[in-house]
Every structure is written in structure tokens, then in C-alpha cells.
Scaffold this motif. Structure first.
Motif, PDB file in Angstrom:
ATOM      1  N   LYS A 306      37.884 -13.311 105.734  1.00  0.00           N
ATOM      2  CA  LYS A 306      37.902 -14.312 104.674  1.00  0.00           C
ATOM      3  C   LYS A 306      36.490 -14.656 104.213  1.00  0.00           C
ATOM      4  N   LYS A 307      35.573 -14.698 105.158  1.00  0.00           N
ATOM      5  CA  LYS A 307      34.198 -15.052 104.793  1.00  0.00           C
ATOM      6  C   LYS A 307      33.570 -14.004 103.876  1.00  0.00           C
ATOM      7  N   ASP A 308      34.097 -12.764 103.921  1.00  0.00           N
ATOM      8  CA  ASP A 308      33.567 -11.697 103.078  1.00  0.00           C
ATOM      9  C   ASP A 308      34.006 -11.843 101.621  1.00  0.00           C
ATOM     10  N   VAL A 309      35.153 -12.501 101.405  1.00  0.00           N
ATOM     11  CA  VAL A 309      35.735 -12.565 100.047  1.00  0.00           C
ATOM     12  C   VAL A 309      35.987 -14.007  99.619  1.00  0.00           C
ATOM     13  N   LEU A 310      35.270 -14.924 100.225  1.00  0.00           N
ATOM     14  CA  LEU A 310      35.525 -16.347 100.018  1.00  0.00           C
ATOM     15  C   LEU A 310      35.479 -16.727  98.543  1.00  0.00           C
ATOM     16  N   THR A 311      34.558 -16.138  97.780  1.00  0.00           N
ATOM     17  CA  THR A 311      34.428 -16.516  96.374  1.00  0.00           C
ATOM     18  C   THR A 311      35.598 -16.034  95.533  1.00  0.00           C
ATOM     19  N   GLU A 312      36.351 -15.050  96.036  1.00  0.00           N
ATOM     20  CA  GLU A 312      37.487 -14.520  95.278  1.00  0.00           C
ATOM     21  C   GLU A 312      38.777 -15.267  95.558  1.00  0.00           C
ATOM     22  N   LEU A 313      38.837 -15.977  96.679  1.00  0.00           N
ATOM     23  CA  LEU A 313      40.085 -16.599  97.082  1.00  0.00           C
ATOM     24  C   LEU A 313      40.415 -17.811  96.212  1.00  0.00           C
ATOM     25  N   PRO A 314      41.694 -17.955  95.827  1.00  0.00           N
ATOM     26  CA  PRO A 314      42.100 -19.112  95.021  1.00  0.00           C
ATOM     27  C   PRO A 314      42.281 -20.325  95.927  1.00  0.00           C
TER      28      PRO A 314
END
Length: 338
Positions: A306-314
Motif C-alpha cells: 500500500k505504501k508503494d501506491v498510496l497516492t493512487e488509492l481512493p
């Protein structure tokens, strides 16, 4: 003495020099009477015995492996994946679909909450030739798989939930069969009468013990004369690829990538720190975990946190998931990020 490449790395030496490939981890082939390994890292340790052309092959293979490792961590894809109107894959999900699309076997092990189910459906959407899909999962997830399929598929499939109290459904055009681990033995014959375009195994860490009935039904059982379930493409899903010990991963890795993880004892000694004691072999340890992760990523595994894609998560969304309870459907409200 010479190291060369012939589909695998081969080291030729006299009897007195056998300790050189042996100490490097090479295996002895008694039929071919040669030392060999499929592992380029092992071969690299003996590259001083290789010709310039062999070292060039080594360099090319290592670059290919590095590219695959990078792809397994990618958070952006470069392909267009069909999605129903009003729905959209996130960039890291497209990257996961792209990783799996050109492989026969994939261990999709993103951290929980990153949409592994949606990515598996995306692989199906990407290939219009797919007609026959098998979903294997715990009983509690069958209804959710049906709901997600109905929501995300771009092509009409007949979606069948296999029930232990009924006959195995017959395929009617493009078909999906969703069956839980507990009833695989009951329908063992029917499952082997078809050749599936895609087989998805959700929560595949349930198969960590190859001696269990569910593992035998999926992987096959040579002693019992039972073949594995046949599928052109295999997608194994789990948020915990190494549950407690590397030894628990071998059965899955061996099934998905037998060329890379085909040697049981080699795997256990290298990654489970297998040692022989008074009461037999102890394979409960762990060793060379970074190397194991690199091998997994280079061959079958895609994993993002999750920390790798945090900016993409809604923001969190709310979802109602039905769970069967004593034969009665009950509803559980779930809050998650996907």
C-alpha cells in the motif's frame, strides 16, 4: 574445465575438480554425467571458467531478470485494459494485469486491499479468446467472486457457482465455474474433463501443505495417479506469499515455476535453512530471503505494498459482502480501500 550455456548452465570438469561446481551449488546429472544449474547467479560465481561469448549470454539473461524484477514492482502499466462503462483500473492494477498477461503462471501477491480480484478479472478482459475460466477459493468468497465478475467483466459469461448438493454445471458458451476448496474431491472427475483457459486460485496460501486433499486435487498426486487440473494460464492470489516459513511456499512455487523451483532439497537447504538433527530434517527456518524474493519476482511473483501506491488509492469505500452462515446468506459491511 569449462562453463557453458545449453538451455541451462553446464560445468564440465574432471573428477578431481568436482568440488568446484558442487561448492557453487550445481547439481549432478548421473545420466548426462555433468554438473548443471538453471540459476544464472550460481553460474556467475564460476564465470572465470566461461568464454567471452558465454559471459555475454550471462549478461543478457541477468538483464532480462532485472527487467522482470522491475516489472514485478511496477506501479504503472503501458497497456489498455477493457473495463465496463464507468469503471477504471488504477495504474498499478494495469501494471499487475500487464505482468500476468504474458505469463503462463503468476503469483499475484499484492498487499491486501489492492484489488487482486479486479486484476485477475482484468487479465480475462484483456484476452477475448478466453472462454473457459475456473475460480478456486474458500467457500466464504464464492459469492463475492460472482458479484465482482458481474460488475467487471466486459464479455458475457455464464457464471456458475458449484454446489456440493448439485451436479457439476455444464458449460454453456463462455463459462466461469466458481468452486470452493472443500468440494474439489467430490468433483475431481468433472474438473479434469475440461481444459481451462484460465485457472484462478484465490487465497492460495491454503495450499502451503502439498499433502492436504485440496492441494492434491489442484496440483495432482503422482502416487495416486491423479493429474493436476489443466489450464493454459494460472493465476494464484494471496496477500501473504510467505506465510510463516519459506518451506510453506515450495508447493506453490514448484507448481507455478517448476523450472526455477523444481528441486525440493535444493530449495529447503537454500531458503528454509534445512538441517538434519537427531529426529530428522528441520525445515522450519529461513535463509537467503532477499535472493528468494528476487527469484520469485523474476519468474512468477508481482507484489506491491500500500505504501508503494498510496497516492493512487481512493478514500475508503463501503461494500456489502454476503457470507453464507449455516446455509443462510448473511450480509457483512466491509470498509476497505478498494
Amino acid at each position: 574445465m569449462e562453463l557453458f550455456y545449453d538451455g541451462q548452465w553446464v560445468f564440465e570438469s574432471g573428477y578431481d575438480d568436482r568440488h568446484i561446481p558442487k561448492n557453487a551449488g550445481f547439481q549432478w546429472d548421473p545420466k548426462g554425467k555433468q554438473w548443471w544449474t538453471p540459476d544464472v547467479e550460481m553460474a556467475r560465481s564460476l564465470d572465470k571458467y566461461a568464454s567471452a561469448s558465454t559471459r555475454q549470454i550471462m549478461d543478457a539473461i541477468e538483464k532480462e531478470i532485472a527487467d522482470e524484477v522491475t516489472a514485478s514492482q511496477s506501479t504503472e502499466g503501458s497497456i489498455t485494459v477493457p473495463a465496463p462503462k464507468g469503471k477504471k483500473y488504477m495504474p498499478f492494477q494495469i501494471a499487475g494485469i500487464q505482468y500476468a498477461s504474458h505469463r503462463e503462471s503468476t503469483l499475484l501477491s499484492d498487499e491486501m486491499g489492492l484489488g487482486k480480484t479486479i486484476q485477475a478479472i482484468g487479465v480475462i478482459n484483456l484476452n477475448p479468446k478466453i472462454q473457459n475460466v475456473l475460480i478456486l477459493c474458500p467457500a466464504s468468497l464464492k459469492i463475492n467472486w460472482k458479484r465482482e465478475m458481474e460488475s467487471w467483466l466486459v464479455k458475457d459469461f455464464t457464471i456458475n457457482i458449484v454446489d456440493a448438493k448439485r451436479q457439476f454445471p455444464q458449460p454453456l458458451g463462455p463459462s466461469i465455474f466458481i468452486i470452493n476448496f472443500d468440494i474439489l474431491k467430490k468433483f475431481s472427475k468433472e474438473l479434469r474433463e475440461q481444459h481451462y483457459d484460465v485457472m484462478v486460485v484465490d487465497e492460495c496460501h491454503y495450499l502451503k501443505n502439498s499433502k492436504t486433499q485440496r492441494a492434491k486435487q489442484i496440483f495432482g498426486n503422482r502416487r495416486g495417479g491423479l493429474p493436476a487440473i489443466a489450464a493454459k494460464k494460472k493465476l494464484f492470489l494471496t496477500g501473504t506469499p510467505i506465510v510463516n516459513r519459506p518451506s510453506e511456499l515450495f508447493a506453490i512455487a514448484n507448481f507455478l515455476a517448476p523450472d526455477t523451483f523444481g528441486n525440493f532439497w535444493g530449495f529447503m537447504k537454500r531458503y528454509a535453512n534445512a538441517t538434519r538433527g537427531t529426529y530428522g530434517w528441520d525445515m522450519s527456518g529461513a535463509s537467503n530471503l532477499e535472493e528468494l524474493q528476487q527469484k520469485l519476482r523474476a519468474s512468477i511473483m508481482v507484489r506491491r505494498l500500500k505504501k508503494d501506491v498510496l497516492t493512487e488509492l481512493p478514500p475508503k469505500i463501503r461494500q456489502v459482502i454476503e457470507l453464507p452462515a449455516n446455509g443462510i446468506s448473511s450480509a457483512v459491511r466491509n470498509e476497505t480501500q478498494l
